[in-house]
Write a protein that holds these residues in place. Structure first.
Motif, mmCIF file in Angstrom:
data_model
loop_
_atom_site.group_PDB
_atom_site.id
_atom_site.type_symbol
_atom_site.label_atom_id
_atom_site.label_comp_id
_atom_site.label_asym_id
_atom_site.label_seq_id
_atom_site.Cartn_x
_atom_site.Cartn_y
_atom_site.Cartn_z
ATOM 1 N N UNK A 190 -2.475 -1.086 -13.009
ATOM 2 C CA UNK A 190 -2.796 -1.102 -14.441
ATOM 3 C C UNK A 190 -3.653 0.076 -14.876
ATOM 4 N N UNK A 191 -4.474 0.557 -13.967
ATOM 5 C CA UNK A 191 -5.313 1.723 -14.258
ATOM 6 C C UNK A 191 -4.491 3.009 -14.257
ATOM 7 N N UNK A 192 -3.387 3.009 -13.497
ATOM 8 C CA UNK A 192 -2.525 4.182 -13.454
ATOM 9 C C UNK A 192 -2.288 4.764 -12.077
ATOM 10 N N UNK A 193 -2.757 4.087 -11.040
ATOM 11 C CA UNK A 193 -2.517 4.580 -9.687
ATOM 12 C C UNK A 193 -1.141 4.133 -9.196
ATOM 13 N N UNK A 194 -0.437 5.045 -8.530
ATOM 14 C CA UNK A 194 0.848 4.744 -7.906
ATOM 15 C C UNK A 194 0.763 4.794 -6.389
ATOM 16 N N UNK A 195 -0.258 5.494 -5.875
ATOM 17 C CA UNK A 195 -0.419 5.691 -4.435
ATOM 18 C C UNK A 195 -1.892 5.540 -4.087
ATOM 19 N N UNK A 196 -2.158 4.873 -2.964
ATOM 20 C CA UNK A 196 -3.497 4.823 -2.386
ATOM 21 C C UNK A 196 -3.387 5.426 -0.998
ATOM 22 N N UNK A 197 -4.240 6.386 -0.681
ATOM 23 C CA UNK A 197 -4.262 7.013 0.640
ATOM 24 C C UNK A 197 -5.545 6.574 1.332
ATOM 25 N N UNK A 198 -5.414 6.090 2.550
ATOM 26 C CA UNK A 198 -6.568 5.688 3.349
ATOM 27 C C UNK A 198 -6.188 5.763 4.818
ATOM 28 N N UNK A 199 -7.170 5.611 5.698
ATOM 29 C CA UNK A 199 -6.866 5.609 7.131
ATOM 30 C C UNK A 199 -6.605 4.195 7.647
ATOM 31 N N UNK A 200 -6.877 3.174 6.803
ATOM 32 C CA UNK A 200 -6.563 1.792 7.171
ATOM 33 C C UNK A 200 -6.557 0.934 5.915
ATOM 34 N N UNK A 201 -5.596 -0.001 5.871
ATOM 35 C CA UNK A 201 -5.498 -0.969 4.784
ATOM 36 C C UNK A 201 -5.536 -2.380 5.356
ATOM 37 N N UNK A 202 -6.217 -3.270 4.656
ATOM 38 C CA UNK A 202 -6.144 -4.680 5.031
ATOM 39 C C UNK A 202 -4.701 -5.139 4.851
ATOM 40 N N UNK A 203 -4.214 -5.953 5.785
ATOM 41 C CA UNK A 203 -2.803 -6.356 5.784
ATOM 42 C C UNK A 203 -2.377 -7.047 4.499
ATOM 43 N N UNK A 204 -3.164 -7.993 4.019
ATOM 44 C CA UNK A 204 -2.769 -8.732 2.815
ATOM 45 C C UNK A 204 -2.762 -7.798 1.607
ATOM 46 N N UNK A 205 -3.762 -6.922 1.504
ATOM 47 C CA UNK A 205 -3.759 -5.962 0.395
ATOM 48 C C UNK A 205 -2.519 -5.084 0.468
ATOM 49 N N UNK A 206 -2.178 -4.621 1.651
ATOM 50 C CA UNK A 206 -1.014 -3.743 1.819
ATOM 51 C C UNK A 206 0.255 -4.436 1.320
ATOM 52 N N UNK A 207 0.431 -5.694 1.691
ATOM 53 C CA UNK A 207 1.587 -6.451 1.221
ATOM 54 C C UNK A 207 1.586 -6.623 -0.284
ATOM 55 N N UNK A 208 0.428 -6.964 -0.840
ATOM 56 C CA UNK A 208 0.317 -7.130 -2.300
ATOM 57 C C UNK A 208 0.602 -5.821 -3.023
ATOM 58 N N UNK A 209 0.123 -4.723 -2.467
ATOM 59 C CA UNK A 209 0.363 -3.411 -3.081
ATOM 60 C C UNK A 209 1.864 -3.118 -3.131
ATOM 61 N N UNK A 210 2.520 -3.263 -1.992
ATOM 62 C CA UNK A 210 3.953 -2.979 -1.927
ATOM 63 C C UNK A 210 4.757 -3.891 -2.854
ATOM 64 N N UNK A 211 4.333 -5.132 -2.988
ATOM 65 C CA UNK A 211 5.029 -6.071 -3.880
ATOM 66 C C UNK A 211 4.860 -5.720 -5.353
ATOM 67 N N UNK A 212 3.917 -4.856 -5.649
ATOM 68 C CA UNK A 212 3.633 -4.488 -7.039
ATOM 69 C C UNK A 212 3.874 -3.011 -7.329
ATOM 70 N N UNK A 213 4.615 -2.337 -6.455
ATOM 71 C CA UNK A 213 4.983 -0.949 -6.700
ATOM 72 C C UNK A 213 3.880 0.064 -6.441
ATOM 73 N N UNK A 214 2.867 -0.334 -5.685
ATOM 74 C CA UNK A 214 1.757 0.545 -5.330
ATOM 75 C C UNK A 214 1.929 0.936 -3.864
ATOM 76 N N UNK A 215 2.097 2.223 -3.592
ATOM 77 C CA UNK A 215 2.398 2.685 -2.241
ATOM 78 C C UNK A 215 1.121 2.960 -1.455
ATOM 79 N N UNK A 216 0.874 2.187 -0.379
ATOM 80 C CA UNK A 216 -0.253 2.490 0.503
ATOM 81 C C UNK A 216 0.174 3.498 1.569
ATOM 82 N N UNK A 217 -0.463 4.644 1.582
ATOM 83 C CA UNK A 217 -0.136 5.707 2.531
ATOM 84 C C UNK A 217 -1.265 5.778 3.556
ATOM 85 N N UNK A 218 -0.950 5.360 4.779
ATOM 86 C CA UNK A 218 -1.960 5.350 5.836
ATOM 87 C C UNK A 218 -1.848 6.619 6.666
#
Length: 192
Positions: A91-119
């Motif tokens: 909603x803020x306008x992010x399409x990608x989050x880059x990090x060295x680690x993502x919590x598993x549930x957040x990663x799944x929620x992100x992908x389900x909502x069109x937000x790409x987690x790039x590890x």
């Protein structure tokens, strides 16, 4: 969801580690049941002072930074399993989050909502964070089809579940994916 293949954007560096979902979207803003408006309160307690004034020290309020890529510290999205965190970031306008680690549930929620987690590796993340802080107008290129990120500190590859990759490239949620395979499903059912 929107289709995602390649994104070229500036990035916002947020060097904080262990950013949990309550920091992304505080619990007091979770009273709605649809996604509208959550972006207004992303990182609310960091973006604003207690008196409601803007915290000019916070990365999202720094006028030097902009873009639809958030580069965050290690262990992003830890804490509770609220899907609202992904809603708020999108909603803020992010399409990608880059990090060295993502919590598993957040990663799944992100992908389900069109937000790409790039590890990426910790070493790459550290170099990228420093580079963006020194070069705030530089761009990041994220190519989902090739599963690469290209930046001023070099290129890196990232992993993604093949099913979620297909969904993001085609702009599908889980229901859209099933509908796209309706003919195959019907043919399979006819065999039995």
């Amino acid at each position: 969801m929107e289709k995602f293949t390649t994104l070229t954007s500036r990035a916002v560096p947020l060097a904080t580690e262990n950013i949990d979902t309550d920091q992304i979207i505080p619990a007091r803003f979770l009273k709605a049941t649809d996604k509208v408006g959550f972006g207004d309160n992303v990182f609310r307690d960091w973006r604003f002072q207690k008196d409601g004034s803007v915290n000019t020290e916070f990365a999202l309020n720094n006028k030097n930074y902009s873009g639809s890529v958030l580069v965050a510290g290690d262990n992003f999205g830890c804490g509770s399993s609220r899907e609202h965190a992904a809603w708020a970031l999108v909603g803020y306008g992010f399409n990608v989050i880059v990090s060295s680690f993502f919590a598993d549930i957040f990663k799944g929620n992100a992908l389900n909502n069109g937000l790409l987690p790039v590890q990426v590796s910790e070493a790459y993340l550290k170099k990228l964070m420093e580079y963006l802080q020194e070069n705030p107008t530089s761009e990041v290129v994220v190519n989902l089809e090739r599963q690469t990120i290209e930046t001023g500190v070099g290129n890196a590859s990232f992993e993604i579940d093949p099913y979620k990759k297909t969904c993001m490239i085609n702009g599908y949620d889980d229901i859209d994916y099933l509908i796209s395979n309706k003919d195959k499903i019907t043919a399979f059912e006819a065999q039995n």
